[in-house]
Design a protein around this motif. Structure first.
Motif, mmCIF file in Angstrom:
data_model
loop_
_atom_site.group_PDB
_atom_site.id
_atom_site.type_symbol
_atom_site.label_atom_id
_atom_site.label_comp_id
_atom_site.label_asym_id
_atom_site.label_seq_id
_atom_site.Cartn_x
_atom_site.Cartn_y
_atom_site.Cartn_z
ATOM 1 N N UNK A 1 0.847 -1.185 0.000
ATOM 2 C CA UNK A 1 0.000 0.000 0.000
ATOM 3 C C UNK A 1 0.883 1.234 0.000
ATOM 4 N N UNK A 2 0.647 2.126 -0.953
ATOM 5 C CA UNK A 2 1.426 3.357 -1.081
ATOM 6 C C UNK A 2 0.546 4.521 -0.629
ATOM 7 N N UNK A 3 1.096 5.391 0.232
ATOM 8 C CA UNK A 3 0.284 6.444 0.845
ATOM 9 C C UNK A 3 0.918 7.819 0.645
ATOM 10 N N UNK A 4 0.079 8.780 0.314
ATOM 11 C CA UNK A 4 0.470 10.198 0.320
ATOM 12 C C UNK A 4 -0.643 10.971 1.013
ATOM 13 N N UNK A 5 -0.348 11.469 2.214
ATOM 14 C CA UNK A 5 -1.349 12.149 3.039
ATOM 15 C C UNK A 5 -2.574 11.246 3.209
ATOM 16 N N UNK A 6 -3.745 11.701 2.767
ATOM 17 C CA UNK A 6 -4.946 10.885 2.941
ATOM 18 C C UNK A 6 -5.226 9.983 1.741
ATOM 19 N N UNK A 7 -4.376 10.063 0.721
ATOM 20 C CA UNK A 7 -4.567 9.245 -0.483
ATOM 21 C C UNK A 7 -3.717 7.988 -0.398
#
Length: 405
Positions: free
Chosen positions: A108-114
Motif C-alpha cells: 500500500x502506497x500512501x500520500x497524506x490521505x490518499x
C-alpha cells in the motif's frame, strides 16, 4: 436458355416472395456474420498478444527461479536467483546487451490521505532500456541510489495521478511499509501487459527494496524475483540463452536438475500465438455450423418451391425448356439466396468486428481474403444444397406436372 435471362428470372421469382427469401437467407446471414466476427476477433487477439510480448522489450530473455520441470516433479529448495547472478550474466555473456534484475512485491502506497495498492518494483538503472520504459518528468534510479540504498521512487503515471492529482509529485514524499520515500520521477504511460497495469508500478532501488521493504536476502546475496536480459541481436537469442544456462549451472554448482529457467521472448510469443490461433480456428469452426444449417434451410425451401411451382415447370418444359434449363434455373436461385445472405452477413460481421475494436483493446480486423472466402463459401453452400431440389425439378415429366397442377 441464356444465363443472364436465367438470373433475371431467378431474381424476379425470389423478389415475388420477399419474406420467404429473407427467412431462407437468415441462416446464411447469421453463419457468415459469426464466421467473419470470430476470424476478426481472433486476428485481433493474435495482434494483441504480439503487442503485449513486444511491449516487454526487444530481444528479451527472462531468467526465473525454479526448474522447467517444477510442475511435473518437486525440486529441492532453495529456488533462488540473486543479484550476483545478474551481474555475472552482464559481465561474462558476450551476446548480452544489458541486464535488469527485479525484486517485486505488492504494498500500500500512501500520500497524506490518499493511498493505492501498487506493485513495488525493486530494480536497477538498466531496467529503462531493457524493458523499454521512459521517464516523463524527473529521473529514474541511478547507480548511486543503489550503492547508498536511497529511499527514492519513480512513480508510474496512473499511480502518480491517483496519489497527487494535479499536484506536481517530484520532490514530494510517500509512505511504503512505514518507510518514507522521496519521489524523483514520473514514468511515461506504458499501459497494461498481460493484465498487469504497468502504470500503477512504483520503482525503487533494488538494494533499498531488499533491505527495507521485503527483507529478502540469502547467504549468496540479494534475492531477485527474475532477471530480464536484453540480447544484442535477435540472431543471438539462442546463443545467449545457451550461454546463460551454462553460466548459471556453474555458479549454482548444478549437477542434475536446473534450479532456474530461461524463457525466450520469441518462444513465449509463439506459444501464446499458437493458443490464440487455435482458439480462432475453433470459434470459426463452431460458427461455421450456422452456415451448414443455413444451407439445409435453403434446400428445404427450394424443395417446397419445386412442389409449389410444378405447373410452371410443366409449362416451361411443354414449350421447349430442357432439363438443363430447369436445373440451371433452380440452382441459380439457390446460389443467389446464399450469396446475398453471405454478403449481408459479411457486412454485419465486419460491423461487429469494428464495434469490438472500438470498445476493447483488440485491434480487430478482417482481411479481404477472409471476406472473399466467406462469400465464396456461402455461394458454394447454395450451389451444393441447391443441387437436390434443382435435379428434382429438372426430372419432372411435363405431362405429369401439368396433370398434377
Amino acid at each position: 436458355m441464356d444465363i443472364i435471362e436465367s438470373v433475371k428470372m431467378a431474381t424476379t421469382t425470389l423478389m415475388a416472395n420477399k419474406l420467404r427469401s429473407s427467412l431462407t437467407m437468415l441462416g446464411i446471414i447469421i453463419g457468415n456474420a459469426s464466421v467473419i466476427a470470430m476470424i476478426g476477433i481472433g486476428e485481433g487477439a493474435q495482434k494483441y498478444v504480439t503487442e503485449q510480448v513486444n511491449s516487454l522489450g526487444p530481444n528479451l530473455l527472462f531468467v526465473i527461479p525454479g526448474s522447467p520441470d517444477a510442475q511435473r516433479r518437486p525440486v529441492v529448495p532453495p529456488l533462488t536467483l540473486v543479484l550476483a547472478d545478474a551481474q555475472a550474466i552482464a559481465q561474462q555473456v558476450p551476446s548480452v546487451e544489458e541486464v535488469a534484475p527485479t525484486l517485486n512485491d505488492s504494498q500500500l502506497v500512501t500520500y497524506r490521505s490518499n493511498n493505492a495498492s501498487s506493485s513495488i518494483i525493486g530494480t536497477t538503472p538498466e531496467f529503462l532500456s531493457v524493458r523499454s520504459f521512459d521517464v516523463a518528468r524527473g529521473r529514474f534510479i541511478t547507480d548511486i541510489d543503489l550503492k547508498r540504498q536511497e529511499n527514492v521512487v519513480a512513480l508510474g503515471s496512473e499511480i502518480a495521478q491517483r496519489l497527487f492529482g494535479d499536484v506536481e509529485p517530484i520532490g514530494k514524499y510517500i509512505r511504503i511499509k512505514n518507510n518514507t520515500f522521496q519521489v524523483i520521477g514520473v514514468m511515461q504511460p506504458k499501459g497494461s501487459s498481460f493484465g498487469d497495469n504497468q502504470d500503477m508500478n512504483v520503482f525503487v532501488p533494488l538494494t533499498t527494496m531488499a533491505n527495507r521493504i521485503v527483507g529478502r536476502s540469502s547467504p549468496y546475496g540479494i534475492r531477485v524475483t527474475f532477471i530480464s536480459v536484453s540480447v544484442k541481436d535477435e540472431s543471438q537469442m539462442k546463443a545467449a540463452q545457451f550461454q546463460i544456462e551454462n553460466l548459471l549451472r556453474l555458479r549454482h554448482k548444478i549437477t542434475k536438475d536446473d534450479d532456474f529457467t530461461v524463457r525466450n521472448q520469441q518462444d513465449l510469443q509463439n506459444t501464446l500465438g499458437g493458443i490464440t490461433g487455435a482458439l480462432k480456428l475453433m470459434l470459426a469452426a463452431v460458427a461455421s455450423i450456422s452456415l451448414f444449417v443455413g444451407g439445409i434451410g435453403i434446400m428445404n425451401i427450394m424443395l417446397v418451391s419445386v412442389t409449389e411451382r410444378t405447373q410452371e415447370i410443366g409449362l416451361r418444359k411443354a414449350i421447349g425448356a430442357s432439363r438443363q434449363d430447369i436445373l440451371i434455373q433452380f440452382m441459380i436461385e439457390a446460389v443467389i439466396l446464399s450469396a446475398a445472405g453471405g454478403a449481408i452477413g459479411t457486412m454485419i460481421g465486419i460491423g461487429g468486428v469494428m464495434i469490438v475494436g472500438t470498445i476493447s483493446p483488440l485491434q480487430a480486423g478482417v482481411s479481404p481474403v477472409a471476406i472473399a472466402l466467406a462469400v465464396g463459401v456461402s455461394g458454394g453452400i447454395g450451389l451444393f444444397f441447391g443441387i437436390v431440389p434443382a435435379r428434382q425439378a429438372a426430372k419432372l415429366d411435363p405431362i405429369v406436372a401439368l396433370r398434377t397442377a
